[in-house]
Every structure is written in C-alpha cells, then in structure tokens.
Design a protein around this motif. Structure first.
Motif, PDB file in Angstrom:
ATOM      1  N   ALA A  23      25.642 112.555  20.625  1.00  0.00           N
ATOM      2  CA  ALA A  23      24.966 113.416  19.656  1.00  0.00           C
ATOM      3  C   ALA A  23      25.504 113.186  18.250  1.00  0.00           C
ATOM      4  O   ALA A  23      24.743 113.155  17.273  1.00  0.00           O
ATOM      5  CB  ALA A  23      25.128 114.881  20.052  1.00  0.00           C
ATOM      6  N   ALA A  24      26.837 113.004  18.135  1.00  0.00           N
ATOM      7  CA  ALA A  24      27.430 112.747  16.822  1.00  0.00           C
ATOM      8  C   ALA A  24      26.942 111.423  16.253  1.00  0.00           C
ATOM      9  O   ALA A  24      26.604 111.329  15.067  1.00  0.00           O
ATOM     10  CB  ALA A  24      28.958 112.749  16.940  1.00  0.00           C
ATOM     11  N   PHE A  83      17.235 116.462  30.851  1.00  0.00           N
ATOM     12  CA  PHE A  83      16.750 116.011  29.549  1.00  0.00           C
ATOM     13  C   PHE A  83      15.572 116.879  29.111  1.00  0.00           C
ATOM     14  O   PHE A  83      14.657 117.142  29.897  1.00  0.00           O
ATOM     15  CB  PHE A  83      16.332 114.543  29.610  1.00  0.00           C
ATOM     16  CG  PHE A  83      15.932 113.971  28.283  1.00  0.00           C
ATOM     17  CD1 PHE A  83      16.881 113.710  27.314  1.00  0.00           C
ATOM     18  CD2 PHE A  83      14.601 113.710  28.002  1.00  0.00           C
ATOM     19  CE1 PHE A  83      16.511 113.177  26.082  1.00  0.00           C
ATOM     20  CE2 PHE A  83      14.222 113.183  26.777  1.00  0.00           C
ATOM     21  CZ  PHE A  83      15.188 112.905  25.816  1.00  0.00           C
ATOM     22  N   ASP A  84      15.573 117.309  27.863  1.00  0.00           N
ATOM     23  CA  ASP A  84      14.558 118.229  27.336  1.00  0.00           C
ATOM     24  C   ASP A  84      13.429 117.429  26.685  1.00  0.00           C
ATOM     25  O   ASP A  84      13.485 117.088  25.502  1.00  0.00           O
ATOM     26  CB  ASP A  84      15.216 119.165  26.317  1.00  0.00           C
ATOM     27  CG  ASP A  84      14.303 120.310  25.907  1.00  0.00           C
ATOM     28  OD1 ASP A  84      13.099 120.231  26.206  1.00  0.00           O
ATOM     29  OD2 ASP A  84      14.796 121.273  25.298  1.00  0.00           O
ATOM     30  N   TRP A  85      12.398 117.137  27.468  1.00  0.00           N
ATOM     31  CA  TRP A  85      11.292 116.335  26.967  1.00  0.00           C
ATOM     32  C   TRP A  85      10.487 117.074  25.902  1.00  0.00           C
ATOM     33  O   TRP A  85       9.963 116.449  24.963  1.00  0.00           O
ATOM     34  CB  TRP A  85      10.371 115.935  28.126  1.00  0.00           C
ATOM     35  CG  TRP A  85      10.997 114.935  29.039  1.00  0.00           C
ATOM     36  CD1 TRP A  85      11.578 115.173  30.244  1.00  0.00           C
ATOM     37  CD2 TRP A  85      11.143 113.535  28.793  1.00  0.00           C
ATOM     38  NE1 TRP A  85      12.077 114.007  30.782  1.00  0.00           N
ATOM     39  CE2 TRP A  85      11.817 112.981  29.912  1.00  0.00           C
ATOM     40  CE3 TRP A  85      10.761 112.682  27.752  1.00  0.00           C
ATOM     41  CZ2 TRP A  85      12.119 111.627  30.012  1.00  0.00           C
ATOM     42  CZ3 TRP A  85      11.065 111.331  27.841  1.00  0.00           C
ATOM     43  CH2 TRP A  85      11.727 110.822  28.968  1.00  0.00           C
ATOM     44  N   ILE A  86      10.373 118.387  26.024  1.00  0.00           N
ATOM     45  CA  ILE A  86       9.605 119.151  25.021  1.00  0.00           C
ATOM     46  C   ILE A  86      10.278 119.045  23.654  1.00  0.00           C
ATOM     47  O   ILE A  86       9.617 118.804  22.632  1.00  0.00           O
ATOM     48  CB  ILE A  86       9.466 120.627  25.462  1.00  0.00           C
ATOM     49  CG1 ILE A  86       8.649 120.718  26.754  1.00  0.00           C
ATOM     50  CG2 ILE A  86       8.822 121.456  24.351  1.00  0.00           C
ATOM     51  CD1 ILE A  86       8.527 122.124  27.300  1.00  0.00           C
ATOM     52  N   TYR A 143      26.618 106.202  27.913  1.00  0.00           N
ATOM     53  CA  TYR A 143      26.240 105.445  26.725  1.00  0.00           C
ATOM     54  C   TYR A 143      25.922 103.991  27.043  1.00  0.00           C
ATOM     55  O   TYR A 143      25.028 103.394  26.444  1.00  0.00           O
ATOM     56  CB  TYR A 143      27.356 105.537  25.684  1.00  0.00           C
ATOM     57  CG  TYR A 143      27.762 106.960  25.410  1.00  0.00           C
ATOM     58  CD1 TYR A 143      26.812 107.908  25.023  1.00  0.00           C
ATOM     59  CD2 TYR A 143      29.082 107.384  25.565  1.00  0.00           C
ATOM     60  CE1 TYR A 143      27.164 109.226  24.785  1.00  0.00           C
ATOM     61  CE2 TYR A 143      29.448 108.701  25.340  1.00  0.00           C
ATOM     62  CZ  TYR A 143      28.485 109.616  24.953  1.00  0.00           C
ATOM     63  OH  TYR A 143      28.826 110.926  24.739  1.00  0.00           O
ATOM     64  N   ARG A 144      26.632 103.410  27.984  1.00  0.00           N
ATOM     65  CA  ARG A 144      26.417 102.018  28.340  1.00  0.00           C
ATOM     66  C   ARG A 144      24.978 101.794  28.815  1.00  0.00           C
ATOM     67  O   ARG A 144      24.322 100.822  28.420  1.00  0.00           O
ATOM     68  CB  ARG A 144      27.422 101.638  29.430  1.00  0.00           C
ATOM     69  CG  ARG A 144      27.223 100.279  30.078  1.00  0.00           C
ATOM     70  CD  ARG A 144      28.073 100.215  31.345  1.00  0.00           C
ATOM     71  NE  ARG A 144      27.879  98.987  32.082  1.00  0.00           N
ATOM     72  CZ  ARG A 144      28.699  97.954  32.049  1.00  0.00           C
ATOM     73  NH1 ARG A 144      29.779  98.011  31.289  1.00  0.00           N
ATOM     74  NH2 ARG A 144      28.476  96.876  32.770  1.00  0.00           N
ATOM     75  N   LEU A 152      20.100 111.429  25.501  1.00  0.00           N
ATOM     76  CA  LEU A 152      19.993 110.747  26.795  1.00  0.00           C
ATOM     77  C   LEU A 152      21.280 110.001  27.124  1.00  0.00           C
ATOM     78  O   LEU A 152      21.692 109.932  28.286  1.00  0.00           O
ATOM     79  CB  LEU A 152      18.810 109.782  26.761  1.00  0.00           C
ATOM     80  CG  LEU A 152      18.250 109.319  28.105  1.00  0.00           C
ATOM     81  CD1 LEU A 152      17.719 110.504  28.898  1.00  0.00           C
ATOM     82  CD2 LEU A 152      17.146 108.289  27.895  1.00  0.00           C
ATOM     83  N   GLY A 153      21.938 109.459  26.093  1.00  0.00           N
ATOM     84  CA  GLY A 153      23.221 108.802  26.308  1.00  0.00           C
ATOM     85  C   GLY A 153      24.294 109.769  26.772  1.00  0.00           C
ATOM     86  O   GLY A 153      25.106 109.445  27.653  1.00  0.00           O
TER      87      GLY A 153
END
Length: 483
Positions: free
Chosen positions: A408-409, A216-219, A95-96, A89-90
């Motif tokens: 992600a990292a 965004f992939d909610w599943i 990111y903020r 999501l960031g």
C-alpha cells in the motif's frame, strides 16, 4: 499485529523476533535488484520513447495527431488507475506474485504493440502493457524494502532513483537510435527478450512474502479506477479544450471519489491507504512528493516550448539542454539515499527542495539570449535538488508504514508521483491556454514557490520522525544462500 503507528525500528525488530530475515543475503540480493531494475527501466523507457516516436507512429498508421495521443494516454491511464488496486493485491497475495504477473503482462503487451497495424489495436495493446507496468510500479518499493537490509534501504532507494532517472534521460536517445535503423515496431519488440530475461531472474531471486487473508475489494477497485480515470481525463480536457468539455468528467470522478472515501475510511486495511495517510510522517511525505513532482513537470512541459519557440533552439539542442537535469538527479539521488540511512528525511528533503526551488527561480529569470552553459547549470541545480529530496522522502514513506502494508505504501508513492506529474502538466497547459508559451517563466516562478513551500513542509517533519538508528555499514553480509 503491528499498530499503524509502529516506527521502522519497532517494525523491523518485531519481524526479526518472528524469524523473518532483514533483507536478502548476497548474491541473491544482487539478482533480485537486477530483476527490479530491468523491469523498472523498461516501464519508464516505454513512457519516454512513445512520446518521441508519436509523430512517426501516427504517420505510418495514418492517424491524426489528436487521436494518436491515446497511444501515450492509454498507457499512462492504465498505470494510474491500477496502482492502488494492484498494491492492495500484493499485500494480499504476496509482492513477488503480483510483480511477476505484471512483468509477464508487460512483456506480452509489448509483443502486442509490436504486432499492431492499426491505431485501435495499438491502443488496446498499450492498455494491456500499462496494466503490466502498473503491477511493476505498484510493487517496486515493497520489493526493495524486502530485498535490502534496513541499514542499506536508503542506499537501495537511491539507486532505484538513479535507474529511473537514467532511463528517463536516455529514452529520447534510445527512441531516436532505434527509429534511425528500424521501424517503430522495434521500439516495443525490444522489450520482449529483456522481459523474458527479467522474468527468469525474478523467478529465482525475488523475496517471498506472505500475504494477508483479506478478501480483495473489487467494488473499491472499480470506484478507484473511475475516480482517477475521470479526474485525470477531465483535468486534461479542461486544459486542452476549456471548462465545458471537462466539467462532466470531473463531476463523475468526484462522485466516484466520494463513494470510494465513504466505503474505505472505516476499513482496517483500505485499498486507498487512509490508514497510512493518518500517520503524520506518511501524510506529509506524500504531500511533499505530489507538490515536488508537480513543480518538476511544470518545468519539464514548459521548458522545451520555451527553448524552441522563444530561444530559437532546435529539437536536438532542446533534448541536449534538458539532459543535465536527469543526469544531476542520477548523481544526487544515490548520495542522498546513503545519507538517509543515518539522517532524517525532513532535513535532507528540506535542503534538497530549497536547492530545487533556487534552480527553478534561476530558470524563471533566465534571459532569452542565455548561452548553453547558463542554461545547463540552472538545469543541473534543479536536478541536484530534486534528487537530493527524492530518495530520503521515498525512504520515509516506505519505512513509516508497517511491513504488512508495504504494498500500500509503494502504491501510494507511485500514485503521488503520477498525480503530481499530471497536476503539473495540466497547470502548465492552463498557463499556455491563457498566455501562450510566453507564460513559461510565470509557470517556472510558480513552480519555484511550490518547491519552497514543500521545503517548509519537509522541515516540519523533524518533530515527527526520530533520527534513523545508526548501524555499522561495514558489517559483513550473511553467508550467501540459494533462492
């Protein structure tokens, strides 16, 4: 768009060409760091102080010891199952935004904990608090990457490790001091003014990043929660109660994990960062992180029992004997972070993990009548080695990912830490289940072997990563500018 195999130098050069700044100018950089440190210190402290205060809270809420464990587990599980989704999501929203939302939720959750008067409401508040902590921990590394110039990134990651180690070290002391003067509710209420201050600083100082336009992939987020939630609770059930109680949970977790992998493997920017795990330097760094944290937790869980039940030390003495480890991490992590800006993580990590393995081996052959000094130098040796490995390894993970996948990292970094800690705790519990606390030395010897193997894996990265490009460290920072 950058290819997944872009090096850190190519990545930074591409962003410089696009007009993106290399870190924040001073003094804004210092304010951003202050906001990051405050949030991380609170989230780490809350994990530590709840363990110490658990008997007191359980007694006042008239809860059994077994049921009160959920005061701790609810917080940890909420963090674990949200790290990767919130990191994704960031990447999408910036990111903020996610970090500040996490701060706000954590602060509100702390208020809810302080106002709770039953085990059920406190557990729910801890879940809410854990969701906020997940937002903080998942985005932390990405914000550090955008806050510091590349030439200071290793130093920044090392200082972050210093804050985390100090917070973990003083957690029991802070809890004891608060409980000596006030009720347990103040363990959580104290977060509220600190959280409000951190939000105010963060609003003015955190770096602003542009998110992607991916949906965004909610599943996948739900499958991720099912995977980690059931695998972790299943493993803990096996360790505490035997095979029968945990196998069904493990089966559900494994099935959810298989569906998640099938769904995510072909995606360009998956929620579970398979694209980054395909990078050899990132994958090896994640592997060494999981193994090293597992070895650390095997010692952290086993040693208090050994000190008290075998060596006859009191709880207070045990706390003092555990202190040299995090203090040594606080000394070595910033130093290793500075060195990581000019030397390869494989070399530094291999040295650190070798020292860590020696310290664990020294603890495994420690006589039952050892004095305080004999214990302290072994604990300090473990801390020095672990801290010397941790900062360069974290830097390697963060910088091996393209800038647009920093979230992600960072999420993978935090998840690796929690998975390693969980695996270490469960492994030690299995040793105790089979042979009692007398198995602590066997657990320590096993941890030493794991650390030695991780050292070899770390050294194997030397053929994969170039030496960091030297840059003058005395270069004057850009002129200060407002937020």
């Amino acid at each position: 768009m950058l290819t997944p195999r872009a090096t850190v130098d190519e990545d930074t050069d591409a962003h410089a060409a696009a007009g993106m700044p290399d870190g924040l100018p001073v003094p804004r950089r210092y304010w951003s760091v202050a906001a990051i440190w405050l949030a991380m210190a609170m989230s780490v402290l809350d994990g530590a102080i709840a363990n110490v205060a658990l008997p007191t809270i359980a007694g006042e809420l008239h809860a059994s010891a077994a049921s009160s464990i959920w005061i701790v587990n609810a917080y940890q599980l909420a963090i674990t199952v949200t790290l990767l989704p919130l990191a994704a999501l960031g990447d999408r929203l910036g990111y903020r935004r996610v970090y500040m939302a996490g701060l706000a939720v954590f602060t509100l959750g702390s208020l809810g904990c302080a106002l709770s008067h039953t085990l059920a409401t406190l557990t729910l508040a801890r879940v809410f608090q854990g969701l906020g902590a997940g937002g903080i921990m998942s985005i932390n590394a990405a914000l550090v990457r955008f806050t510091y110039p590349k030439k200071f990134l290793g130093r920044g990651i090392g200082l972050n490790a210093l804050v985390i180690s100090i917070s973990a070290a003083i957690g029991p002391t802070v809890a004891a001091a608060i409980l000596a003067k006030a009720s347990w509710e103040w363990l959580f209420a104290i977060n509220v003014p600190i959280g409000v201050l951190a939000i105010a600083i963060a609003f003015r100082s955190l770096p602003v990043t542009v998110g992607s336009d991916r949906k965004f992939d909610w599943i996948s987020a739900v499958l991720n929660a099912l995977t980690f939630g059931f695998l972790i609770t299943g493993a803990e059930s096996i360790a505490r109660e035997g095979l029968a109680s945990g196998l069904s949970k493990l089966a559900i977790g494994a099935a959810a994990g298989a569906l998640l992998s099938y769904r995510e493997l072909r995606r360009e920017a998956p929620l579970v960062p398979f694209d980054l795990l395909r990078l050899p330097i990132f994958g090896l760094s994640i592997a060494t992180s999981i193994v090293s944290f597992a070895a650390q937790m095997m010692a952290y869980v086993g040693l208090p029992f050994y000190f008290q039940q075998v060596m006859g030390r009191t709880a207070v003495e045990t706390g003092l004997l555990m202190t040299p480890w995090p203090l040594a991490v606080g000394i070595s992590a910033p130093l290793a972070g500075r060195l990581a800006d000019r030397h390869r993580a494989g070399t530094l990590g291999g040295i650190g993990l070798s020292v860590f393995a020696l310290g664990l081996f020294a603890l495994s052959i420690m006589p039952a009548h050892a004095g305080n000094w004999d214990i302290a130098w072994r604990m300090a040796l473990c801390g020095l080695g672990f801290g010397f490995f941790q900062s360069p390894n974290n830097r390697a993970m963060v910088t091996s990912a393209p800038m647009h996948r920093s979230g992600a990292a960072g999420g993978a970094l935090a998840t690796a830490r929690l998975l390693g800690q969980t695996a270490g705790a469960v492994t030690t519990a299995v040793f105790f289940h089979l042979a009692g606390t007398a198995a602590t030395k066997t657990a320590l010897a096993t941890a030493a072997v794991l650390a030695a193997v991780a050292a070899l894996v770390s050294l194997s990265r030397l053929a994969l990563a170039p030496r960091p490009r030297p840059e003058p460290l005395d270069r004057v920072d850009p002129a200060p500018s407002g937020p």
